[in-house]
Motif scaffolding. Structure first.
Motif, PDB file in Angstrom:
ATOM      1  N   CYS A  27       0.829  -1.218   0.000  1.00  0.00           N
ATOM      2  CA  CYS A  27       0.000   0.000   0.000  1.00  0.00           C
ATOM      3  C   CYS A  27       0.854   1.255   0.000  1.00  0.00           C
ATOM      4  N   ALA A  31       1.017   4.058  -2.981  1.00  0.00           N
ATOM      5  CA  ALA A  31       0.125   5.130  -2.504  1.00  0.00           C
ATOM      6  C   ALA A  31       0.111   6.293  -3.486  1.00  0.00           C
ATOM      7  N   SER A  33      -1.397   9.275  -3.055  1.00  0.00           N
ATOM      8  CA  SER A  33      -1.478  10.605  -2.444  1.00  0.00           C
ATOM      9  C   SER A  33      -1.334  10.507  -0.933  1.00  0.00           C
ATOM     10  N   TYR A  36      -4.498   9.051   0.751  1.00  0.00           N
ATOM     11  CA  TYR A  36      -4.529   7.579   0.741  1.00  0.00           C
ATOM     12  C   TYR A  36      -3.716   7.027   1.905  1.00  0.00           C
ATOM     13  N   GLU A  37      -2.536   7.595   2.146  1.00  0.00           N
ATOM     14  CA  GLU A  37      -1.690   7.115   3.244  1.00  0.00           C
ATOM     15  C   GLU A  37      -2.330   7.413   4.599  1.00  0.00           C
ATOM     16  N   TYR A 228      -8.278  -2.200   0.009  1.00  0.00           N
ATOM     17  CA  TYR A 228      -7.721  -0.844   0.115  1.00  0.00           C
ATOM     18  C   TYR A 228      -6.499  -0.695  -0.775  1.00  0.00           C
ATOM     19  N   TRP A 229      -5.698  -1.755  -0.882  1.00  0.00           N
ATOM     20  CA  TRP A 229      -4.543  -1.724  -1.784  1.00  0.00           C
ATOM     21  C   TRP A 229      -5.009  -1.596  -3.232  1.00  0.00           C
ATOM     22  N   ALA A 232      -5.980   1.844  -4.676  1.00  0.00           N
ATOM     23  CA  ALA A 232      -4.936   2.744  -5.174  1.00  0.00           C
ATOM     24  C   ALA A 232      -4.833   2.693  -6.697  1.00  0.00           C
ATOM     25  N   LYS A 236      -7.501   6.070  -8.719  1.00  0.00           N
ATOM     26  CA  LYS A 236      -6.329   6.948  -8.601  1.00  0.00           C
ATOM     27  C   LYS A 236      -6.720   8.413  -8.595  1.00  0.00           C
ATOM     28  N   PHE A 239      -8.112   9.747  -4.828  1.00  0.00           N
ATOM     29  CA  PHE A 239      -7.201  10.003  -3.701  1.00  0.00           C
ATOM     30  C   PHE A 239      -6.214  11.104  -4.056  1.00  0.00           C
TER      31      PHE A 239
END
Length: 239
Positions: A27, A31, A33, A36-37, A228-229, A232, A236, A239
């Motif tokens: 993740c 990531a 953005s 997202y993190e 959640y992964w 990303a 895209k 996030f």
């Protein structure tokens, strides 16, 4: 057999926890953005809270929130080489922090006996299992020694803080690093001897009071992190 329900908070298979750390690494690598993190850290906070580590997870989320706001301020206010320097440091921080936070929750909620039994189930090599088992016990031992060192420093009117380091750098280093390194070396030797004495190198299958098996909770948590992964890549632009 000890039932998993008797333990504090949600119980997860140690193999599941290792897989979650791997998914967390994926993740952070992909990531798109900062938002997202931040969502990833929020996921880890929820996992820590339901696992009985709410105090640790809360501190971790608060610290990351401060760095998140600092990053936004740096990106919007600073310019030139100073901005580039801060962005490089904060970029590395955002990549490492979620994995470190999740690893801390895993270390705090995993017993050595459970970990060894789980690794025996998947026939993991002893060269990998033994160092990781010693590490699981080594970190709490160092934390105990750190509390003793802080108590001894307070008796000498020395505080293990940044201001104390600025005012008395030599004495602070002498009172922190020297005893901490000595305690770490001694703890490593003692833990290695204790592990061998307890039969950690025994090739026979290990037994454990807790039944090591994956359940619905393990599958649900893995699915949440996996989705959640995947988010990303799918969203895209969101996030």
């Amino acid at each position: 057999m000890m039932q998993k329900e008797e333990q504090k908070g949600l119980w997860l298979d140690p193999r599941t926890k290792l897989l979650l750390i791997l998914l967390c690494v994926f993740c952070t690598m992909t990531a798109p953005s900062l938002l997202y993190e931040y969502g990833l850290v929020l996921f880890i906070f929820i996992l820590g809270a339901v696992s009985g580590q709410i105090k640790y997870a809360g501190k971790g989320l608060l610290l990351y929130t401060l760095f998140y706001l600092l990053t936004i301020w740096v990106m919007g206010s600073m310019t030139g080489s100073l901005r580039a320097m801060f962005i490089a440091f904060l970029g590395l921080f955002h990549k490492v922090y979620p994995c470190g936070m999740l690893a801390g929750i895993v270390l705090s909620s995993t017993k050595i006996s459970e970990f060894l039994s789980a690794m025996n189930r998947i026939h993991a090599p002893k060269k990998l299992v033994i160092p990781m088992a010693v590490m699981l016990r080594y970190i709490p031992a160092i934390q105990e020694d750190w509390h003793f060192i802080k108590d001894a420093m307070h008796m000498r009117d020395i505080s293990p803080s940044v201001s104390s380091f600025i005012r008395h750098p030599v004495m602070t280093v002498e009172c922190i690093y020297v005893p901490l390194m000595m305690a770490a070396s001694k703890a490593a030797d003692e833990l290695s001897i204790a592990s061998v004495t307890r039969g950690i190198e025994n090739p026979k299958p290990r037994t454990c009071l807790v039944q090591i098996q994956s359940g619905l909770a393990d599958a649900f948590v893995i699915l949440c992190f996996f989705l959640y992964w995947m988010a990303a890549f799918v969203w895209k632009g969101v996030f």
